[in-house]
Write a protein that holds these residues in place. Structure first.
Motif, PDB file in Angstrom:
ATOM      1  N   PRO A  64       0.795  -1.229   0.000  1.00 43.69           N
ATOM      2  CA  PRO A  64       0.000   0.000   0.000  1.00 43.69           C
ATOM      3  C   PRO A  64       0.826   1.276   0.000  1.00 43.69           C
ATOM      4  O   PRO A  64       0.273   2.363  -0.125  1.00 43.69           O
ATOM      5  CB  PRO A  64      -0.783  -0.114   1.312  1.00 43.69           C
ATOM      6  N   SER A  65       2.150   1.183   0.141  1.00 40.92           N
ATOM      7  CA  SER A  65       2.955   2.392   0.390  1.00 40.92           C
ATOM      8  C   SER A  65       4.237   2.381  -0.434  1.00 40.92           C
ATOM      9  O   SER A  65       5.316   2.149   0.096  1.00 40.92           O
ATOM     10  CB  SER A  65       3.297   2.494   1.879  1.00 40.92           C
ATOM     11  N   LEU A  66       4.105   2.668  -1.724  1.00 38.70           N
ATOM     12  CA  LEU A  66       5.265   2.639  -2.614  1.00 38.70           C
ATOM     13  C   LEU A  66       5.416   3.962  -3.350  1.00 38.70           C
ATOM     14  O   LEU A  66       4.431   4.617  -3.692  1.00 38.70           O
ATOM     15  CB  LEU A  66       5.131   1.515  -3.643  1.00 38.70           C
ATOM     16  N   TYR A  67       6.685   4.308  -3.623  1.00 30.81           N
ATOM     17  CA  TYR A  67       6.959   5.419  -4.520  1.00 30.81           C
ATOM     18  C   TYR A  67       7.109   4.884  -5.937  1.00 30.81           C
ATOM     19  O   TYR A  67       7.627   3.788  -6.150  1.00 30.81           O
ATOM     20  CB  TYR A  67       8.226   6.166  -4.105  1.00 30.81           C
ATOM     21  N   LYS A  68       6.684   5.681  -6.861  1.00 30.05           N
ATOM     22  CA  LYS A  68       6.735   5.294  -8.270  1.00 30.05           C
ATOM     23  C   LYS A  68       8.048   5.787  -8.869  1.00 30.05           C
ATOM     24  O   LYS A  68       8.368   6.971  -8.802  1.00 30.05           O
ATOM     25  CB  LYS A  68       5.543   5.912  -9.008  1.00 30.05           C
ATOM     26  N   THR A  69       8.815   4.865  -9.422  1.00 29.39           N
ATOM     27  CA  THR A  69      10.040   5.219 -10.127  1.00 29.39           C
ATOM     28  C   THR A  69       9.991   4.617 -11.524  1.00 29.39           C
ATOM     29  O   THR A  69       9.183   3.724 -11.806  1.00 29.39           O
ATOM     30  CB  THR A  69      11.287   4.687  -9.401  1.00 29.39           C
ATOM     31  N   ARG A  70      10.865   5.102 -12.382  1.00 30.43           N
ATOM     32  CA  ARG A  70      10.886   4.595 -13.761  1.00 30.43           C
ATOM     33  C   ARG A  70      11.184   3.101 -13.789  1.00 30.43           C
ATOM     34  O   ARG A  70      10.568   2.335 -14.532  1.00 30.43           O
ATOM     35  CB  ARG A  70      11.936   5.372 -14.561  1.00 30.43           C
ATOM     36  N   GLU A  71      12.130   2.665 -12.954  1.00 30.30           N
ATOM     37  CA  GLU A  71      12.479   1.240 -12.920  1.00 30.30           C
ATOM     38  C   GLU A  71      11.312   0.400 -12.395  1.00 30.30           C
ATOM     39  O   GLU A  71      10.945  -0.624 -12.981  1.00 30.30           O
ATOM     40  CB  GLU A  71      13.714   1.014 -12.042  1.00 30.30           C
ATOM     41  N   ARG A  72      10.719   0.825 -11.289  1.00 26.68           N
ATOM     42  CA  ARG A  72       9.612   0.062 -10.702  1.00 26.68           C
ATOM     43  C   ARG A  72       8.417  -0.004 -11.648  1.00 26.68           C
ATOM     44  O   ARG A  72       7.680  -0.991 -11.659  1.00 26.68           O
ATOM     45  CB  ARG A  72       9.185   0.698  -9.379  1.00 26.68           C
ATOM     46  N   ASP A  73       8.235   1.037 -12.434  1.00 27.42           N
ATOM     47  CA  ASP A  73       7.085   1.086 -13.326  1.00 27.42           C
ATOM     48  C   ASP A  73       7.144   0.007 -14.410  1.00 27.42           C
ATOM     49  O   ASP A  73       6.139  -0.286 -15.041  1.00 27.42           O
ATOM     50  CB  ASP A  73       7.006   2.473 -13.986  1.00 27.42           C
ATOM     51  N   THR A  74       8.308  -0.609 -14.592  1.00 24.48           N
ATOM     52  CA  THR A  74       8.421  -1.673 -15.600  1.00 24.48           C
ATOM     53  C   THR A  74       7.819  -2.989 -15.117  1.00 24.48           C
ATOM     54  O   THR A  74       7.482  -3.849 -15.935  1.00 24.48           O
ATOM     55  CB  THR A  74       9.896  -1.913 -15.990  1.00 24.48           C
ATOM     56  N   PHE A  75       7.657  -3.154 -13.802  1.00 27.96           N
ATOM     57  CA  PHE A  75       7.130  -4.426 -13.306  1.00 27.96           C
ATOM     58  C   PHE A  75       6.062  -4.271 -12.217  1.00 27.96           C
ATOM     59  O   PHE A  75       5.552  -5.263 -11.717  1.00 27.96           O
ATOM     60  CB  PHE A  75       8.262  -5.324 -12.785  1.00 27.96           C
ATOM     61  N   ILE A  76       5.719  -3.030 -11.867  1.00 26.61           N
ATOM     62  CA  ILE A  76       4.676  -2.784 -10.869  1.00 26.61           C
ATOM     63  C   ILE A  76       3.557  -1.977 -11.503  1.00 26.61           C
ATOM     64  O   ILE A  76       3.797  -0.990 -12.201  1.00 26.61           O
ATOM     65  CB  ILE A  76       5.229  -2.031  -9.644  1.00 26.61           C
ATOM     66  N   SER A  77       2.330  -2.401 -11.255  1.00 25.71           N
ATOM     67  CA  SER A  77       1.149  -1.635 -11.656  1.00 25.71           C
ATOM     68  C   SER A  77       0.790  -0.715 -10.486  1.00 25.71           C
ATOM     69  O   SER A  77       0.472  -1.187  -9.392  1.00 25.71           O
ATOM     70  CB  SER A  77      -0.007  -2.587 -11.985  1.00 25.71           C
ATOM     71  N   PHE A  78       0.883   0.592 -10.715  1.00 28.27           N
ATOM     72  CA  PHE A  78       0.667   1.568  -9.646  1.00 28.27           C
ATOM     73  C   PHE A  78      -0.744   2.148  -9.699  1.00 28.27           C
ATOM     74  O   PHE A  78      -1.317   2.350 -10.767  1.00 28.27           O
ATOM     75  CB  PHE A  78       1.670   2.717  -9.756  1.00 28.27           C
ATOM     76  N   SER A  79      -1.257   2.456  -8.519  1.00 29.12           N
ATOM     77  CA  SER A  79      -2.535   3.155  -8.423  1.00 29.12           C
ATOM     78  C   SER A  79      -2.344   4.631  -8.740  1.00 29.12           C
ATOM     79  O   SER A  79      -1.217   5.124  -8.871  1.00 29.12           O
ATOM     80  CB  SER A  79      -3.093   3.016  -6.999  1.00 29.12           C
ATOM     81  N   ILE A  80      -3.462   5.347  -8.836  1.00 36.14           N
ATOM     82  CA  ILE A  80      -3.394   6.795  -8.817  1.00 36.14           C
ATOM     83  C   ILE A  80      -2.831   7.208  -7.453  1.00 36.14           C
ATOM     84  O   ILE A  80      -2.750   6.383  -6.532  1.00 36.14           O
ATOM     85  CB  ILE A  80      -4.791   7.409  -9.048  1.00 36.14           C
ATOM     86  N   PRO A  81      -2.417   8.473  -7.281  1.00 40.00           N
ATOM     87  CA  PRO A  81      -1.879   8.878  -5.977  1.00 40.00           C
ATOM     88  C   PRO A  81      -2.813   8.519  -4.823  1.00 40.00           C
ATOM     89  O   PRO A  81      -4.004   8.838  -4.848  1.00 40.00           O
ATOM     90  CB  PRO A  81      -1.723  10.392  -6.137  1.00 40.00           C
TER      91      PRO A  81
END
Length: 296
Positions: free
Chosen positions: A96-113
């Motif tokens: 529930p508590s992640l920062y979005k980075t360019r690297e993470r965005d390649t394998f993590i589906s992020f919510s809206i803020p």
């Protein structure tokens, strides 16, 4: 079979036919189970003590669990490095508590803020003001790059944690430096504070509310000195819910986004974070959040 036995069997069959949904509990598949990973990261997520479960992202997790009743919800504790590995391995887990980075965005589906959070700062002791003084600009912000170039200044950070806003880019330039202590485990920030007051390190990167959580009411609290970081180009950071970038994960995030849109600007939701601020900071935080969502 005797006549009474036959009557009993007939009766049982009738009951099963009349109440098929209550005869046997349905076992949900693994695809209907969300394992929520969280770090020992007070007051973001609190895993033990009298405030266990009351961290501001703990309360986000509780809200999501309530709003997604068609899923089973399980909970695990791990450090951020382990959490990222689980997500990278496409397990049916979310954080529930992640920062979005360019690297993470390649394998993590992020919510809206999911949460607007006041920024990371440099935390040190007032007694070290002269040692750090040469690295302050006219606005009393510390230059992290220049500070780390001085091998006699020791910095403590958390293993696997992302600090956002330009701080991570500076730290990457000093990867492996002997004057950076990287701490792991389930008591990371408390351990870093202990190292600070034992004189093993000179400063820490973290949230002011982290230091307040551990030290408020203790003599050490008044010994703290906090500096904003010059390389940090943002006035706040954004926390997201993250699931693996798979069909399962994207489906969960779609549902999560619906919940966030409905709740994230309500007074009850904002209190998840405001609860941990001092009274003087709450009005500034409310304005910061309102400005952010107005401009989103």
């Amino acid at each position: 079979m005797t006549m009474p036995d036959r009557r009993m069997v007939t009766l049982l069959i009738s009951v099963i036919l009349l109440f098929p949904g209550t005869s046997y509990p349905r076992q949900r598949s693994s695809n209907q189970t969300i394992t929520w990973y969280r770090a020992d990261f007070p007051p973001v997520t609190i895993v033990e003590g009298p405030n266990a479960g009351l961290g501001f992202f703990d309360r986000v997790t509780d809200l999501l669990s309530d709003q997604l009743p068609d899923y089973d919800h399980r909970h695990q504790v791990a450090n951020f490095k382990r959490i990222i590995i689980e997500l990278k391995n496409k397990k049916n887990v979310c954080c529930p508590s992640l920062y979005k980075t360019r690297e993470r965005d390649t394998f993590i589906s992020f919510s809206i803020p999911a949460m607007v959070v006041l920024p990371n700062v440099l935390i040190t002791q007032k007694s070290l003001k002269d040692k750090l003084g040469p690295y302050l600009d006219r606005n009393k912000r510390v230059g992290l790059t220049g500070l780390l170039e001085n091998k006699n200044i020791r910095l403590g950070i958390s293993n696997g944690r992302k600090y956002s806003g330009g701080i991570d880019e500076v730290l990457s330039q000093f990867q492996g430096a002997e004057n950076i202590s990287i701490r792991s485990g389930e008591d990371v920030f408390k351990g870093l504070l202990d190292m600070l007051f034992l004189g093993r390190i000179d400063c820490i990167i973290g949230y002011p509310i982290e230091a307040s959580y551990f030290l408020k009411g203790k003599p050490e609290f008044n010994k703290l000195q906090i500096y904003f970081i010059a390389e940090n180009k943002i006035d706040f950071t954004i926390g997201h819910v993250g699931c693996p970038k798979t069909e399962w994960g994207e489906k969960i995030i779609e549902r999560v986004n619906q919940v966030l849109i409905e709740h994230r600007q309500t007074p009850e939701y904002l209190d998840f974070y405001e609860h941990w601020l001092n009274d003087d900071t709450v009005p500034f935080y409310k304005k910061t959040v309102a400005d952010y969502y107005d401009g989103e």
